[in-house]
Design an enzyme around this catalytic site. Sequence first.
Site, mmCIF file in Angstrom:
data_model
loop_
_atom_site.group_PDB
_atom_site.id
_atom_site.type_symbol
_atom_site.label_atom_id
_atom_site.label_comp_id
_atom_site.label_asym_id
_atom_site.label_seq_id
_atom_site.Cartn_x
_atom_site.Cartn_y
_atom_site.Cartn_z
ATOM 1 C CG LEU A 84 -1.024 1.845 -3.863
ATOM 2 C CD1 LEU A 84 -2.185 1.533 -4.805
ATOM 3 C CD2 LEU A 84 -0.050 0.683 -3.802
ATOM 4 C CB SER B 231 5.910 3.407 0.632
ATOM 5 O OG SER B 231 5.250 2.817 -0.458
ATOM 6 C CD GLN C 239 10.408 -7.324 -2.452
ATOM 7 O OE1 GLN C 239 10.295 -7.276 -1.241
ATOM 8 N NE2 GLN C 239 9.713 -6.537 -3.258
ATOM 9 C CG ASP D 12 12.055 -3.084 -3.088
ATOM 10 O OD1 ASP D 12 12.683 -2.648 -2.120
ATOM 11 O OD2 ASP D 12 10.970 -2.587 -3.467
ATOM 12 N N GLY E 61 0.812 -1.217 0.000
ATOM 13 C CA GLY E 61 0.000 0.000 0.000
ATOM 14 C C GLY E 61 0.837 1.254 0.000
ATOM 15 C CG HIS F 94 3.218 0.864 -5.455
ATOM 16 N ND1 HIS F 94 3.405 1.888 -4.571
ATOM 17 C CD2 HIS F 94 3.857 -0.214 -4.929
ATOM 18 C CE1 HIS F 94 4.114 1.463 -3.532
ATOM 19 N NE2 HIS F 94 4.404 0.189 -3.735
HETATM 20 O O1 PAF Z 1 7.959 -4.749 -2.015
HETATM 21 C C1 PAF Z 1 7.004 -4.805 -1.219
HETATM 22 O O2 PAF Z 1 6.203 -3.889 -1.119
HETATM 23 C C2 PAF Z 1 6.852 -6.024 -0.322
HETATM 24 O O3 PAF Z 1 8.075 -6.521 0.070
HETATM 25 C C3 PAF Z 1 5.995 -7.128 -0.981
HETATM 26 C C4 PAF Z 1 6.651 -7.705 -2.205
HETATM 27 C C5 PAF Z 1 4.631 -6.571 -1.332
HETATM 28 C C6 PAF Z 1 5.791 -8.275 0.011
HETATM 29 O O4 PAF Z 1 5.167 -7.840 1.174
#
Ligand code: PAF
Length: 278
Positions: free
Chosen positions: A31, A185, A152, A149, A29, A35
């Site tokens: 956003l 964010s 990630q 990220d 969220g 996003h």
């Molecule tokens: O990147 C993010 O906002 C978070 O790490 C994700 C991928 C939504 C997982 O909670």
Amino acid sequence: MVTVIHSSHELQNLNQDYKGKIGLVPTMGNLHQGHLNLLKASLEECSRSIVSIFVNPTQFGKGEDYNAYPRTLESDIKKIESLGEDVFIFAPAVNEIYGDSVETDFSAGEVGQMLEGNIRPGHFDGVLTIVHKLFEMASPNRAYFGKKDYQQWRLIEWHAREYFPNLAIVPVGIERETSGLAMSSRNNYLTESQKEEALELYRSLSQIEKILIVDKDLRSALEFIQSKLSDDDRFNYLSIRKQSDLTPPLDLSEPLVILGNLQVGSTRLLDNIEVAVE
Ligand code: PAF
């Protein structure tokens, strides 16, 4: 039309017999344009798009900003509505996802312990746990993640390859403010003067990029990093890695990524630049 769903059963039922292509955009969220770019990519490529909005407790360590993390569902819904498209928002409560055991189910292994993982132990175990659950609940064909990220994105891609071989993990490039600051964010935590301070991260990454591309000199780039890290303790890390497996490169033969994390006040900011030296 935007439809908000809170229950995981409802989400599962919705998608169970759906024959079209489902795109999932996992978010926490609050956003921003980054996003919305993920969502736009999903809307272009899929016939049904789902944005999940869930502040995932298992990816926050002790003393991190889980309680303070901005929860802005109403304004997030408005931002999505402003696109004028059909979108499902999945906004579950914590017990809807975790029941009584708010725990991680996966380990992100060695790569999960380096860089971000080194300063946020267990963070990526929590990320893999939540995306795994979301992939199971939403049964997407494609899932969209921002390259800001970077670590990630790579870990999720590897995880999906193992557990969801038919799911495409789609990376979307970093959205920057005109100043160059990567959108996040967490930028909402920054004052105007801290936003100025934060530019040091992108500036340093760009300087390293220049040494690699123009001088084609890995050693000078590493020396530059060493001097930055010893002169400026706001850097949590600054590192050149191979795109393929995020280990340090021995030479410039493979595509690289320069990753950094800068502490600005109590906020840790991430950024990266991909580099391929020709
Ligand atoms: O990147 C993010 O906002 C978070 O790490 C994700 C991928 C939504 C997982 O909670």
